[in-house]
Scaffold this motif. Structure first.
Motif, short mmCIF file in Angstrom:
data_model
loop_
_atom_site.label_atom_id
_atom_site.label_comp_id
_atom_site.label_asym_id
_atom_site.label_seq_id
_atom_site.Cartn_x
_atom_site.Cartn_y
_atom_site.Cartn_z
N ILE A 34 4.57 -9.99 -1.93
CA ILE A 34 4.68 -8.61 -2.38
C ILE A 34 4.74 -8.54 -3.90
O ILE A 34 4.09 -7.68 -4.53
CB ILE A 34 5.90 -7.94 -1.72
N CYS A 35 5.49 -9.44 -4.54
CA CYS A 35 5.54 -9.46 -6.01
C CYS A 35 4.18 -9.74 -6.62
O CYS A 35 3.78 -9.12 -7.60
CB CYS A 35 6.56 -10.48 -6.49
N ARG A 36 3.47 -10.69 -6.05
CA ARG A 36 2.14 -11.02 -6.56
C ARG A 36 1.20 -9.82 -6.47
O ARG A 36 0.45 -9.53 -7.39
CB ARG A 36 1.56 -12.21 -5.79
N LYS A 37 1.26 -9.12 -5.37
CA LYS A 37 0.38 -7.97 -5.18
C LYS A 37 0.76 -6.82 -6.12
O LYS A 37 -0.11 -6.11 -6.64
CB LYS A 37 0.42 -7.49 -3.72
N LEU A 38 2.06 -6.64 -6.33
CA LEU A 38 2.50 -5.59 -7.26
C LEU A 38 2.06 -5.91 -8.68
O LEU A 38 1.63 -5.02 -9.43
CB LEU A 38 4.02 -5.46 -7.20
N ILE A 39 2.12 -7.18 -9.04
CA ILE A 39 1.66 -7.61 -10.37
C ILE A 39 0.15 -7.39 -10.51
O ILE A 39 -0.33 -6.95 -11.56
CB ILE A 39 2.04 -9.09 -10.61
N GLU A 40 -0.58 -7.68 -9.44
CA GLU A 40 -2.04 -7.44 -9.47
C GLU A 40 -2.35 -5.97 -9.69
O GLU A 40 -3.37 -5.62 -10.30
CB GLU A 40 -2.66 -7.91 -8.15
N GLY A 51 -0.09 6.95 -6.51
CA GLY A 51 -1.35 6.23 -6.41
C GLY A 51 -1.56 5.15 -7.44
O GLY A 51 -2.59 4.48 -7.44
N THR A 52 -0.59 4.93 -8.33
CA THR A 52 -0.73 3.85 -9.31
C THR A 52 0.64 3.34 -9.73
O THR A 52 1.59 4.11 -9.86
CB THR A 52 -1.50 4.31 -10.56
N ILE A 53 0.73 2.03 -9.93
CA ILE A 53 1.96 1.45 -10.46
C ILE A 53 1.65 0.68 -11.75
O ILE A 53 2.47 -0.11 -12.22
CB ILE A 53 2.64 0.52 -9.44
N SER A 54 0.49 0.91 -12.32
CA SER A 54 0.10 0.23 -13.55
C SER A 54 1.08 0.54 -14.67
O SER A 54 1.37 1.71 -14.96
CB SER A 54 -1.31 0.67 -13.96
N SER A 55 1.64 -0.51 -15.28
CA SER A 55 2.59 -0.43 -16.38
C SER A 55 3.92 0.20 -15.99
O SER A 55 4.75 0.51 -16.86
CB SER A 55 1.99 0.32 -17.58
N LYS A 56 4.15 0.42 -14.71
CA LYS A 56 5.44 0.93 -14.26
C LYS A 56 6.37 -0.24 -13.99
O LYS A 56 5.95 -1.29 -13.52
CB LYS A 56 5.27 1.79 -12.99
N LYS A 57 7.64 -0.02 -14.31
CA LYS A 57 8.62 -1.09 -14.15
C LYS A 57 9.32 -0.94 -12.79
O LYS A 57 9.79 0.15 -12.44
CB LYS A 57 9.65 -1.05 -15.28
N ILE A 58 9.35 -2.05 -12.05
CA ILE A 58 9.93 -2.04 -10.70
C ILE A 58 10.98 -3.13 -10.59
O ILE A 58 10.73 -4.29 -10.95
CB ILE A 58 8.84 -2.24 -9.63
N ALA A 59 12.15 -2.77 -10.08
CA ALA A 59 13.21 -3.75 -9.84
C ALA A 59 13.00 -4.39 -8.47
O ALA A 59 12.73 -3.69 -7.48
CB ALA A 59 14.58 -3.07 -9.89
N ILE A 60 13.11 -5.72 -8.42
CA ILE A 60 13.03 -6.46 -7.17
C ILE A 60 14.41 -7.02 -6.87
O ILE A 60 14.93 -7.85 -7.61
CB ILE A 60 12.00 -7.61 -7.25
N LEU A 61 15.01 -6.55 -5.80
CA LEU A 61 16.36 -6.98 -5.43
C LEU A 61 16.27 -7.98 -4.29
O LEU A 61 16.05 -7.62 -3.12
CB LEU A 61 17.21 -5.78 -5.02
N GLY A 62 16.40 -9.25 -4.64
CA GLY A 62 16.32 -10.32 -3.66
C GLY A 62 14.98 -11.01 -3.67
O GLY A 62 13.93 -10.36 -3.62
N PHE A 63 15.01 -12.34 -3.77
CA PHE A 63 13.77 -13.12 -3.77
C PHE A 63 13.77 -14.20 -2.69
O PHE A 63 12.72 -14.66 -2.26
CB PHE A 63 13.55 -13.77 -5.15
N GLU A 99 0.83 -1.21 0.00
CA GLU A 99 0.00 0.00 0.00
C GLU A 99 0.87 1.26 0.00
O GLU A 99 0.56 2.25 -0.68
CB GLU A 99 -0.93 -0.01 1.21
N LEU A 100 1.95 1.22 0.77
CA LEU A 100 2.84 2.38 0.85
C LEU A 100 3.54 2.63 -0.49
O LEU A 100 3.67 3.78 -0.92
CB LEU A 100 3.88 2.12 1.95
N ILE A 101 3.97 1.57 -1.15
CA ILE A 101 4.64 1.70 -2.45
C ILE A 101 3.70 2.34 -3.47
O ILE A 101 4.08 3.28 -4.18
CB ILE A 101 5.13 0.32 -2.94
#
Length: 468
Positions: free
Chosen positions: A356-362, A327-339, A319-321
Motif C-alpha cells: 500500500i505504501c509503494r502504491k501511494l508513493i507511485e 481523485g488525486t494524492i499527488s504531493s499530499k502528505k499521508i500518515a501511515i500508522l503501523g508498518f 483505489e478507495l483512498i
C-alpha cells in the motif's frame, strides 16, 4: 534416549522463541542456538534486552532468565552440532525467486546446507528435527543427505540419524503464549525412540493428551494445510467486507453473528488489509505449486484465488483512498500508522503496508510512517527504490520516519491505520485534529478507531467493512 544437549540451527522468529521456552522448562538441557549471521547473534547476546532481534511479548524476560545458564547463542556451528543429541532445523525457507517453480515453490537451499553441516559434524546417534515450515517430502531430502554421509564413512551406519517433523504453530505477537499453552504438539516420524525423546521434552510443560504423533508426511502436510485454511478465512471475510461497504452492512456485526456458529468459530474473521507474515503467502503458493505438480489444476486454481483476493483487498484500499481524496494524492502528505504485518511483532515480511505504501508513493503521496517496533532501517529496506524523487517536495523524500506517534499527523491530509497496535485505539483526537489539514481523512483498515469520537472534530472517516 535422554537428551542433554540441543542445537538449533537458525536464530530467527521460530528458533529463538522456541528454544528459549524449551530452555525455560528444561533446566537440565543445554540449549545452543547457532546462526551464520554474526550480527543477529550479537543482538541475541546484547545486554540491552530491548535490542533482541525479535520482539515478542514475554520473550525478553525468558532470555534474560536463561541466557548464559542453559540457553546460549553463538556462531559456533561445528562445535555445537558435534555436542548435540538433538538438532532442530529452524532456518529460513523463502519462496524461489527464479528457476523452476519461481514465485511458488519453496527454496530449500538453507535446509540442504544445514543437513550437510549436520551430516559432516554430528557424532553418534543424532535426532534431527524439522522445525521450519517445509513442503511435504522434505524429510526425505534430509534423510538422503544424512544417509549418504553416513554411508561414506565406514564407522557410521544409517541408524546414526533419525529425522522427525515437528512443525511450529505460532502466531507472531502471541508466540510465547502459543509455546507455553499450545493447542497441540505435532510430531511426525518413524523412529519410536526418537519420537519418545522429543515427546518427553514437551511433556515437561504440555499435557501429553495434546501431543499428536503421526508419520512424517502427514506432519509436514498438516502445517501447510493449517496455514492455508487460516489464510482462506481471512480472504473470505475480506470479500465480505467489500459487500458490507456496498450494502450498508457492518462487517463487525456480520463477523460476530457468523463467528457465534460453533461450526465456524470467531477466530480469523477480522477483516483488514489482507494477511502478511512469513508463512501464509509462501505456504499457499507452495500448495498451488504442489497441486499443479500432481496434475490437480482445479485444486491449484482454488488456492490461487485465496492469494488473488488478498492482493485485491490491498488494491481496493489504494483505489478507495485516491477516490475519497478528490481523485488525486499527488504531493499530499499521508500518515501511515503501523508498518508491521500485525500488532505485537516487529516482523514486516509480506506486510500489506509495504504494497500500500509503494502504491501511494507511485501516486505521488508523501508519507510519514510510524510503528512502535519496526525500525527506520527495516522500513528503508522494504521500501527500497521509493526513497528519492526529484518531482516531490519535502527535501525530495517520498517518505519520512517518525519517532513520535502524534508528530506523525503533522500537516497531513490523511492518516491510514495499517496495524492494530493497542496504542492506536485510544488516541487524543483533540491534539491530533489541529495538526491535520482540512478536509482531513482517516482510513481505518482494522476497524479500531471510534468513529463517533473523531467525527466531533470534523474529520472524515472510512472503515473497512462499514457501509455508513
Amino acid at each position: 534416549m535422554e537428551i542433554r544437549n540441543i542445537c538449533c540451527i537458525g536464530a530467527g522468529y521460530v528458533g529463538g522463541p522456541t528454544m528459549a521456552v524449551i530452555a525455560n522448562y528444561c533446566p537440565n538441557i543445554q540449549v545452543n542456538v547457532v546462526d551464520i549471521n554474526p550480527e543477529r547473534i550479537d543482538q541475541w547476546n546484547d545486554d540491552d534486552f530491548s535490542k533482541l532481534p525479535i520482539f515478542e511479548p514475554g520473550l525478553a524476560e525468558i532470555v534474560k532468565k536463561c541466557r548464559g545458564v542453559n540457553l546460549h547463542f553463538s556462531n559456533e556451528m561445528e562445535n555445537q552440532i558435534k555436542k548435540a543429541d538433538m538438532i532442530f532445523i529452524s532456518v529460513n525457507t523463502p519462496t524461489k525467486v527464479k528457476g523452476i517453480g519461481a514465485g511458488q515453490a519453496i527454496d530449500l537451499k538453507y535446509v540442504e546446507a544445514s543437513s550437510r553441516e549436520i551430516a559432516k559434524y554430528s557424532e553418534g546417534f543424532t535426532i534431527v528435527v524439522e522445525k521450519s515450515t517445509l513442503p511435504v517430502k522434505t524429510a526425505q531430502t534430509i534423510k538422503d543427505i544424512l544417509d549418504a554421509e553416513s554411508k561414506s564413512k565406514e564407522k557410521f551406519t544409517e541408524k546414526n540419524f533419525a529425522v522427525l517433523s515437528n512443525p511450529e504453530f505460532l502466531a507472531e505477537g502471541t508466540a510465547i503464549n502459543d509455546l507455553n499453552n499450545p493447542d497441540r504438539i505435532l510430531i511426525g516420524g518413524d523412529n519410536k525412540e526418537a519420537i519418545d525423546s522429543l515427546v518427553r521434552i514437551y511433556t515437561n510443560w504440555v499435557d501429553k493428551s495434546k501431543v499428536l504423533t503421526t508419520d512424517l508426511w502427514s506432519s509436514e502436510l498438516s502445517k501447510l494445510i493449517a496455514n492455508a485454511f487460516l489464510a482462506q478465512r481471512i480472504s473470505s471475510i475480506n470479500t465480505i467486507s467489500a459487500l458490507c461497504e456496498a450494502t450498508g452492512a457492518n462487517i463487525k456485526d456480520v463477523a460476530l453473528a457468523v463467528g457465534m456458529d460453533k461450526r465456524i468459530g470467531k477466530y480469523f474473521l477480522n477483516s483488514g488489509p489482507g494477511f502478511g507474515g512469513s508463512c501464509f503467502k509462501k505456504d499457499i503458493s507452495n500448495l498451488v505449486y504442489i497441486s499443479n505438480h500432481y496434475g490437480l489444476s482445479e485444486v491449484a486454481e482454488y488456492w490461487q484465488k485465496v492469494l488473488d483476493i488478498n492482493l485485491w483487498q490491498q488494491k481496493r484500499f489504494v483505489e478507495l483512498i485516491v477516490k475519497q481524496m478528490f481523485g488525486t494524492i499527488s504531493s499530499k502528505k499521508i500518515a501511515i500508522l503501523g508498518f508491521a504485518f500485525k500488532s505485537n511483532t516487529n516482523d514486516t515480511r509480506e506486510s500489506p503496508a509495504i504494497y500500500i505504501c509503494r502504491k501511494l508513493i507511485e501516486e505521488g503521496a508523501i508519507l510519514n510512517i510510524y510503528d512502535p517496533k519496526v525500525s527506520q532501517n527495516q522500513i528503508n529496506k522494504d521500501l527500497k527504490g521509493c526513497k528519492e524523487d526529484l518531482n516531490v517536495p519535502n527535501n525530495n523524500k517520498k517518505w519520512t520516519f517518525s519517532n513520535s506517534l502524534y508528530e506523525t499527523f503533522n500537516d497531513t491530509d490523511a492518516a491510514i491505520f495499517m496495524t492494530e497496535w493497542e496504542e492506536f485505539q485510544n488516541l487524543d483526537w483533540s491534539t491530533i485534529s489541529p495538526k491535520m489539514r482540512k478536509p482531513a481523512w482517516i482510513f481505518d483498515t482494522r476497524s479500531i478507531i471510534k468513529k463517533n469520537v473523531i467525527k466531533k472534530y470534523g474529520i472524515n472517516i472510512w472503515q473497512v467493512g462499514s457501509g455508513s
